[in-house]
Design a protein around this motif. Structure first.
Motif, PDB file in Angstrom:
ATOM      1  N   CYS A   1      -3.688 -56.636 -66.791  1.00 25.85           N
ATOM      2  CA  CYS A   1      -4.324 -56.121 -65.569  1.00 25.85           C
ATOM      3  C   CYS A   1      -5.594 -55.367 -65.948  1.00 25.85           C
ATOM      4  O   CYS A   1      -5.527 -54.300 -66.572  1.00 25.85           O
ATOM      5  N   THR A   2      -6.728 -55.938 -65.569  1.00 31.56           N
ATOM      6  CA  THR A   2      -8.017 -55.356 -65.965  1.00 31.56           C
ATOM      7  C   THR A   2      -8.949 -55.074 -64.788  1.00 31.56           C
ATOM      8  O   THR A   2      -9.944 -54.384 -64.961  1.00 31.56           O
TER       9      THR A   2
ATOM     10  N   PRO B   1       3.945 -51.455 -71.626  1.00 33.63           N
ATOM     11  CA  PRO B   1       4.014 -51.013 -73.029  1.00 33.63           C
ATOM     12  C   PRO B   1       3.012 -49.923 -73.373  1.00 33.63           C
ATOM     13  O   PRO B   1       3.333 -49.008 -74.141  1.00 33.63           O
ATOM     14  N   GLU B   2       1.792 -49.999 -72.819  1.00 40.40           N
ATOM     15  CA  GLU B   2       0.768 -49.006 -73.154  1.00 40.40           C
ATOM     16  C   GLU B   2       1.195 -47.592 -72.742  1.00 40.40           C
ATOM     17  O   GLU B   2       0.746 -46.607 -73.335  1.00 40.40           O
ATOM     18  N   PHE B   3       2.042 -47.497 -71.723  1.00 36.39           N
ATOM     19  CA  PHE B   3       2.484 -46.186 -71.235  1.00 36.39           C
ATOM     20  C   PHE B   3       3.865 -45.803 -71.786  1.00 36.39           C
ATOM     21  O   PHE B   3       4.373 -44.734 -71.449  1.00 36.39           O
ATOM     22  N   GLU B   4       4.447 -46.690 -72.597  1.00 35.69           N
ATOM     23  CA  GLU B   4       5.817 -46.500 -73.089  1.00 35.69           C
ATOM     24  C   GLU B   4       6.760 -46.246 -71.913  1.00 35.69           C
ATOM     25  O   GLU B   4       7.628 -45.354 -71.940  1.00 35.69           O
TER      26      GLU B   4
ATOM     27  N   ALA C   1      -7.027 -50.248 -68.192  1.00 38.50           N
ATOM     28  CA  ALA C   1      -6.371 -51.557 -68.255  1.00 38.50           C
ATOM     29  C   ALA C   1      -4.976 -51.415 -68.875  1.00 38.50           C
ATOM     30  O   ALA C   1      -4.734 -50.536 -69.705  1.00 38.50           O
ATOM     31  N   PHE C   2      -4.064 -52.295 -68.454  1.00 40.20           N
ATOM     32  CA  PHE C   2      -2.684 -52.217 -68.947  1.00 40.20           C
ATOM     33  C   PHE C   2      -2.035 -53.596 -68.875  1.00 40.20           C
ATOM     34  O   PHE C   2      -2.575 -54.533 -68.269  1.00 40.20           O
ATOM     35  N   THR C   3      -0.881 -53.708 -69.486  1.00 43.11           N
ATOM     36  CA  THR C   3      -0.078 -54.932 -69.450  1.00 43.11           C
ATOM     37  C   THR C   3       1.220 -54.637 -68.718  1.00 43.11           C
ATOM     38  O   THR C   3       1.882 -53.645 -69.009  1.00 43.11           O
ATOM     39  N   MET C   4       1.563 -55.494 -67.757  1.00 43.95           N
ATOM     40  CA  MET C   4       2.849 -55.354 -67.071  1.00 43.95           C
ATOM     41  C   MET C   4       3.770 -56.484 -67.510  1.00 43.95           C
ATOM     42  O   MET C   4       3.363 -57.650 -67.534  1.00 43.95           O
TER      43      MET C   4
END
Length: 229
Positions: A96-97, A117-120, A188-191
């Protein structure tokens, strides 16, 4: 001699459906819902349940149900899969960007966990299945995590601080740029939507082509997952 008459125990055969008959209609079609009067579990008066059998384009059939009580105001929405348990589990990973990624449709089956994952951060399987968007999922996480924060601040300040840090990351995740720029957004992050039943879904924004931001992994369920399902 009298003709043989059918006994009371015999049943009429079910009507045959024509080859062109569709039980499920596309989600983007003008589909009407079936309305059923049903008991409200809060006030025990009659409310209205609406049921719609629909199909998400390029995905599968789902059952949308909503209940509303005109007496006490109770509302409830639920999604159920219209499909059988899939042969393998599915794990969706989406990068997600920008804003368009936040608007991707998501079917989260109640057997699916959702993680960033980026936010644990990982949300375990839920009580009910939902039809929403990535933005809707994150907004719900923010709402759930924000509950009782004032009490935590007084009773368990260490936990309050940890949750506030996570809430800030989740709120920032909703502030993605309109379009991808030359540099990757700091928010930005990955879901990851991991569903052992295989009945969850994340929208492909590039259909009928492959979506470069979306990947799907298929896996065999463990014995523990089979028992849970």
């Amino acid at each position: 001699m009298a003709e043989n008459m059918p006994t009371k125990t015999e049943e009429e055969p079910l009507p045959r459906m024509n080859a062109g008959t569709q039980l499920f209609e596309d989600l983007d079609a003008n589909v009407s819902a079936t309305e059923i009067e049903s008991l409200c579990m809060r006030c025990e008066k009659n409310g209205l349940t609406k049921i719609m059998l629909t199909r998400i384009p390029h995905f599968k059939s789902i059952i949308l149900m909503s209940f509303e009580c005109p007496h006490c105001g109770l509302q409830n929405n639920e999604v159920q899969s219209g499909e059988a348990l899939q042969e393998k589990g599915h794990r969706y990973e989406v990068k997600c960007t920008n804003k368009s990624d936040l608007s991707r449709q998501v079917v989260r089956n109640n057997s699916a966990s959702v993680s960033i994952p980026e936010f644990e951060f990982t949300a375990p399987p839920a009580t009910n299945s939902t039809l929403t968007t990535i933005e809707g999922l994150i907004s719900r996480f923010i709402e759930d995590l924000s509950m009782d924060q004032e009490q935590r601040k007084e009773v368990v300040p260490e936990m309050y601080t940890v949750i506030e840090t996570l809430l800030e990351k989740l709120r920032n995740a909703l502030e993605l740029p309109e379009e991808d720029g030359a540099e990757k957004s700091a928010n930005a992050f990955t879901m990851v939507v991991d569903d052992p039943s295989g009945n969850s879904y994340v929208e492909n924004l590039c259909v009928p082509n492959a979506d470069p931001k979306l990947s799907i992994h298929y896996y065999r369920r463990t014995r523990e997952q089979m028992i849970q399902l």
